[in-house]
Design an enzyme around this catalytic site. Structure first.
Site, PDB file in Angstrom:
ATOM      1  N   HIS A 211       0.806  -1.228   0.000  1.00 40.23           N
ATOM      2  CA  HIS A 211       0.000   0.000   0.000  1.00 40.23           C
ATOM      3  C   HIS A 211       0.836   1.274   0.000  1.00 40.23           C
ATOM      4  CE1 HIS A 211       0.937  -0.171   4.264  1.00 40.23           C
ATOM      5  NE2 HIS A 211       0.589   1.092   4.353  1.00 40.23           N
TER       6      HIS A 211
HETATM    7  C1  UD1 Z   1      -2.061   5.377   6.351  1.00 41.84           C
HETATM    8  C2  UD1 Z   1      -0.728   5.716   7.000  1.00 41.84           C
HETATM    9  C3  UD1 Z   1       0.256   4.566   6.821  1.00 41.84           C
HETATM   10  C4  UD1 Z   1      -0.352   3.257   7.269  1.00 41.84           C
HETATM   11  C5  UD1 Z   1      -1.667   3.051   6.538  1.00 41.84           C
HETATM   12  C6  UD1 Z   1      -2.325   1.758   6.960  1.00 41.84           C
HETATM   13  C7  UD1 Z   1      -0.209   8.106   6.945  1.00 41.84           C
HETATM   14  C8  UD1 Z   1       0.657   9.137   6.332  1.00 41.84           C
HETATM   15  N1  UD1 Z   1      -0.145   6.881   6.393  1.00 41.84           N
HETATM   16  O1  UD1 Z   1      -1.834   5.293   4.957  1.00 41.84           O
HETATM   17  O2  UD1 Z   1       1.414   4.819   7.593  1.00 41.84           O
HETATM   18  O3  UD1 Z   1       0.543   2.208   6.990  1.00 41.84           O
HETATM   19  O4  UD1 Z   1      -2.525   4.146   6.855  1.00 41.84           O
HETATM   20  O5  UD1 Z   1      -3.542   1.593   6.352  1.00 41.84           O
HETATM   21  O6  UD1 Z   1      -0.901   8.386   7.887  1.00 41.84           O
HETATM   22  N2  UD1 Z   1      -9.431   5.141   2.479  1.00 41.84           N
HETATM   23  C9  UD1 Z   1     -10.625   4.470   2.469  1.00 41.84           C
HETATM   24  N3  UD1 Z   1     -11.166   4.101   3.670  1.00 41.84           N
HETATM   25  C10 UD1 Z   1     -10.589   4.378   4.852  1.00 41.84           C
HETATM   26  C11 UD1 Z   1      -9.380   5.085   4.842  1.00 41.84           C
HETATM   27  C12 UD1 Z   1      -8.806   5.440   3.663  1.00 41.84           C
HETATM   28  O7  UD1 Z   1     -11.176   4.186   1.422  1.00 41.84           O
HETATM   29  O8  UD1 Z   1     -11.141   4.027   5.902  1.00 41.84           O
HETATM   30  C13 UD1 Z   1      -8.813   5.508   1.192  1.00 41.84           C
HETATM   31  C14 UD1 Z   1      -9.022   6.949   0.845  1.00 41.84           C
HETATM   32  O9  UD1 Z   1      -9.328   7.036  -0.486  1.00 41.84           O
HETATM   33  C15 UD1 Z   1      -7.676   7.603   1.112  1.00 41.84           C
HETATM   34  C16 UD1 Z   1      -6.697   6.461   0.899  1.00 41.84           C
HETATM   35  O10 UD1 Z   1      -7.409   5.279   1.280  1.00 41.84           O
HETATM   36  O11 UD1 Z   1      -7.465   8.669   0.270  1.00 41.84           O
HETATM   37  C17 UD1 Z   1      -5.450   6.555   1.704  1.00 41.84           C
HETATM   38  O12 UD1 Z   1      -5.769   6.778   3.100  1.00 41.84           O
HETATM   39  P1  UD1 Z   1      -4.796   7.643   4.040  1.00 41.84           P
HETATM   40  O13 UD1 Z   1      -5.314   7.663   5.432  1.00 41.84           O
HETATM   41  O14 UD1 Z   1      -4.542   8.945   3.378  1.00 41.84           O
HETATM   42  O15 UD1 Z   1      -3.411   6.889   3.999  1.00 41.84           O
HETATM   43  P2  UD1 Z   1      -3.051   5.355   3.942  1.00 41.84           P
HETATM   44  O16 UD1 Z   1      -2.518   5.065   2.579  1.00 41.84           O
HETATM   45  O17 UD1 Z   1      -4.194   4.518   4.435  1.00 41.84           O
END
Ligand code: UD1
Length: 372
Positions: A211
């Site tokens: 991811h």
């Molecule tokens: C975040 C953490 C990362 C961790 C990961 C585990 C940061 C900078 N990164 O990355 O260290 O390893 O979480 O999952 O904080 N989304 C959903 N549903 C959710 C949450 C997110 O669909 O419940 C999608 C959204 O489109 C979002 C994308 O996932 O834009 C990324 O989510 P985000 O919280 O920005 O970062 P992660 O890649 O999940």
């Protein structure tokens, strides 16, 4: 006099880290101790699969407050969390802000608290990858630059903090709360509903999770990695729980290697069952390398650096890098039965949450100087 601690959680890897601290605080209160907590969920992760399932399975109480910030750019999300948490602190102040890990919620809440002179404790403080392209590395360094008390997981973290000028009196080597959670749930791990349907058998499949933006945001890189995984795994099924971020790139692909078994992000008990019984794990996660180390499962990390060097020097993890060509020789060694056995890092013994609470009681009781 009681002291109230804000426990901050925002994203999936936070939840297994707070669970043992909450359990220890609950036991402390029952025993007549003075510490209380307010559980603050920032809402960085919000899907049931990324958040709610973990609360249910790990027995974490419903958050007292949910800031509901949702997704956004790095700066947008940081700003939203800071604004919302500052409002909460101005409304009802707490005596300490306890953050865990390295996600955006960790850094944003630490900044908001420290600017209001609420001291900050950082669980998993001091770890460093040296890779400034990862948002987590910036989150760690910013958080640690404004942290009062560090609860550390490793000798490497202690050393990093000392080198940056942090005094011994602010470093508490307590071990790993994520491993507290793993050890206390080991007997509860259970197969996911698709176990039989996919014909999975212990030791006869692999697990992969990808991811990191560097691995999944560009289609070409992502396809090369998937192709290399498929080429080296001898036709065994590769179970791939797909993170929402990764799903966006996957949607644009026409065809995938046939060994891949794409599944939804898994709840805690099912995911770790899959890992425990896998022949090996191929991942770009940091936390999973700690769990594979404790379970003795070979782990191939598709990154050039790690902030958890003990998983390599002591555990079963190996840094393969991000060049897909490097995966084949490593998988050849795995299938030849030549993977190292590994040991368990110091203090990864299931009692870190209790150590943290004992220190917090002492620190807050004696009203140790809060100024940085
Ligand atoms: C975040 C953490 C990362 C961790 C990961 C585990 C940061 C900078 N990164 O990355 O260290 O390893 O979480 O999952 O904080 N989304 C959903 N549903 C959710 C949450 C997110 O669909 O419940 C999608 C959204 O489109 C979002 C994308 O996932 O834009 C990324 O989510 P985000 O919280 O920005 O970062 P992660 O890649 O999940």
């Amino acid at each position: 006099m009681t002291n109230t601690i804000d426990i901050i959680a925002g994203a999936r890897p936070n939840f297994m880290k707070i669970a043992p601290i909450i359990r220890a605080l609950d036991a402390h209160k029952v025993a007549g101790g003075p510490l209380r907590y307010r559980l603050v969920h920032t809402g960085q992760h919000y899907d049931a699969r990324m958040s709610g399932d973990f609360f249910t399975q790990l027995g974490i109480p419903q958050p007292d407050v949910n800031l509901e910030v949702g997704s956004g750019t790095q700066a947008g999300q940081t700003a939203a969390i800071m604004t919302a948490y500052e409002r909460l602190l101005l409304d009802v102040r707490s005596d300490l802000c306890l953050v865990v890990g390295d996600v955006t919620s960790t850094m944003a809440c630490a900044i908001a608290a420290q600017k209001l002179c609420v001291p900050v404790a950082h669980v998993e403080g001091g770890i460093r990858s040296g890779d400034w392209t990862m948002p987590e590395e910036i989150n760690r360094r910013v958080t640690d630059s404004i942290t009062n008390w560090f609860f550390t997981t490793s000798a490497a973290a202690n050393q990093n903090l000392r080198q940056s000028g942090v005094g011994e009196d602010r470093i508490f080597f307590v071990g790993n709360t994520m491993i507290d959670t793993l050890l206390s749930n080991m007997d509860r791990l259970r197969p996911p509903a698709f176990w039989d349907g996919l014909g999975l058998q212990a030791g006869e499949y692999l697990v992969t999770t990808l991811h990191r933006p560097a691995n999944v945001d560009t289609t070409e890189t992502f396809v090369q990695l998937l192709t290399a995984i498929a080429a080296g795994t001898r036709g065994l099924p590769v179970v791939f729980p797909v993170h929402p971020r990764t799903a966006k790139t996957l949607q644009a692909l026409d065809c995938l290697p046939s060994c891949l078994r794409l599944v939804e992000p898994q709840p805690y008990l099912e995911f770790n069952y899959l890992v425990k019984n896998a022949k090996a794990v191929i991942t770009d996660s940091g936390g999973i390398t700690e769990e594979t180390t404790v379970m003795g499962v070979p782990c191939l990390t598709l990154r050039d650096t790690t902030e958890r060097p003990e998983t390599v020097s002591i555990g079963t993890n190996e840094l393969i890098g991000t060049d897909p060509a490097c995966l084949r020789p490593a998988l050849d060694r795995l299938f030849a039965g030549e993977w190292k056995k590994g040991g368990i890092p110091e203090k990864w013994d299931g009692h870190s949450g209790e150590r943290i609470v004992a220190e917090l009681e002492r620190l807050l009781d004696y009203a140790v100087d809060f100024c940085l």
